[in-house]
Design an enzyme around this catalytic site. Structure first.
Site, short mmCIF file in Angstrom:
data_model
loop_
_atom_site.label_atom_id
_atom_site.label_comp_id
_atom_site.label_asym_id
_atom_site.label_seq_id
_atom_site.Cartn_x
_atom_site.Cartn_y
_atom_site.Cartn_z
N ARG A 84 0.84 -1.21 0.00
CA ARG A 84 0.00 0.00 0.00
C ARG A 84 0.86 1.25 0.00
O ARG A 84 0.56 2.24 -0.68
CB ARG A 84 -0.95 -0.02 1.20
CG ARG A 84 -1.97 1.11 1.19
CD ARG A 84 -3.04 0.95 2.25
NE ARG A 84 -2.52 1.12 3.60
CZ ARG A 84 -3.26 1.01 4.71
NH1 ARG A 84 -4.55 0.73 4.62
NH2 ARG A 84 -2.72 1.18 5.90
N LYS B 38 -2.53 7.00 0.95
CA LYS B 38 -2.33 7.34 2.37
C LYS B 38 -1.26 8.43 2.39
O LYS B 38 -0.08 8.17 2.59
CB LYS B 38 -1.91 6.10 3.15
CG LYS B 38 -2.20 6.20 4.64
CD LYS B 38 -2.19 4.83 5.29
CE LYS B 38 -2.09 4.89 6.79
NZ LYS B 38 -3.15 5.62 7.47
#
Ligand code: PMP
Length: 299
Positions: free
Chosen positions: A53, A152
């Site tokens: 991620r 993120k």
């Protein structure tokens, strides 16, 4: 108290000496990405997924990390060992690096890589027994076609504004809607509802971070034979759900017992929530990467 060592750009420095330049674009513009990871009894929970991620977030904002994913994972593991930790919260930050005052990221010489690992501050046990109250906030989730919630990024102002609203309302967490008014997530947690034995969570395109805990819970629920669906839903569906819970690296699985003054179910953590939390906790010491060799002493 042991000395805390921070990984900062290729070396370990003491916490007091771990400082970055005021010209770092992470500081000037929130230009960078991060991860929050957790180690349980020497096992880094789903480390590979967190690193994937992180690299996807970096790619999305055209931030090239010179290290391979394996090298990054090794640095995370080494930082945990260096700090002699067994249960920890790990923060990985990759900022664009030092540049000039202009916006152009290509003036930045190279990304700055930071790994912080700390003894975990656990959520109070009582919260899992009582559940929490949340309120819907006026701030909406970033539109997925503007700044994708899947990235993120170091730009967490959207989430911070949500947290401020929740705090002002006297609660610690919030229900955040997307720009169309559909339920997106909490300030830093994903949301699930249970209705008539069916477990629902909003699909990624509604505008939520694809939480590693969320994915683990989906897998656990499917394995347990529950009906688990990614579906768009509204506040009405939350108010009338039998159970509501939030998931995240820090929170794990936490029951929500009141939303905007509406009592959920019987006002106590429900049986699906409790079972999923239990099964989640059974996997967290196994599923991931072991930091210490079996039988080796820490320290
Ligand atoms: N949504 C947001 C906005 C987050 O920052 C986080 C991470 N705290 C989550 C959801 C939950 O993701 P994870 O399970 O990977 O911690």
């Amino acid at each position: 108290m042991n000395e805390q060592w921070i990984y900062l750009d290729g070396q370990y420095v003491k916490k007091e000496d771990a400082v970055v330049s005021v010209y770092d674009h992470g500081f000037l513009y929130g230009d960078g990405v991060f991860e929050g990871i957790r180690m349980y009894d020497g096992n880094v929970f789903r480390l590979d997924e967190h690193v994937d991620r992180l690299y996807d977030s970096a790619k999305s904002i055209m931030l090239h990390i010179e290290l391979s994913k394996e090298e990054m994972s090794d640095i995370i593991v080494d930082t945990l060992k260096k700090n002699k930790l067994e249960n920890a919260y790990i923060r990985v930050v990759i900022s664009r690096g030092v540049g000039n005052l202009g916006l152009d990221p290509f003036t930045c010489r190279k990304p700055q890589i930071i790994v912080i690992a700390e003894q975990l501050a656990l959520f109070p046990k009582s919260l899992y027994e009582t559940g929490i109250d949340i309120v819907t906030v006026a701030s909406r989730r970033n539109r997925a076609d503007v700044l994708s919630p899947k990235v993120k990024s170091l730009n967490y102002l959207n989430n911070i504004l949500v947290k401020i609203e929740a705090n002002l309302a006297g609660v610690s967490e919030a229900l955040m809607l997307n720009d169309q008014g559909y339920v997106a997530e909490g300030s830093a947690d994903n949301i699930f509802i249970v209705k008539k034995g069916k477990i629902l969570t909003p699909p990624g395109y509604v505008g939520a971070l694809e939480g590693i805990t969320r994915n683990a819970i989906i897998e656990i629920a499917e394995k347990a034979g529950f009906v688990m669906k990614e579906e768009v839903f509204t506040r009405h569906d939350v108010y009338t759900a039998d159970e509501v819970f939030l998931t995240g690296t820090a929170a794990e699985v936490i029951a929500v017992v009141k939303v905007d003054g509406r009592v959920i179910g019987d006002g106590k953590p429900g049986k699906y929530t409790n079972q999923l939390l239990q099964e989640f906790r059974n996997t967290v010491t196994q599923d991931g990467r072991k930091v210490y060799k079996q039988n080796a002493q820490v320290g």
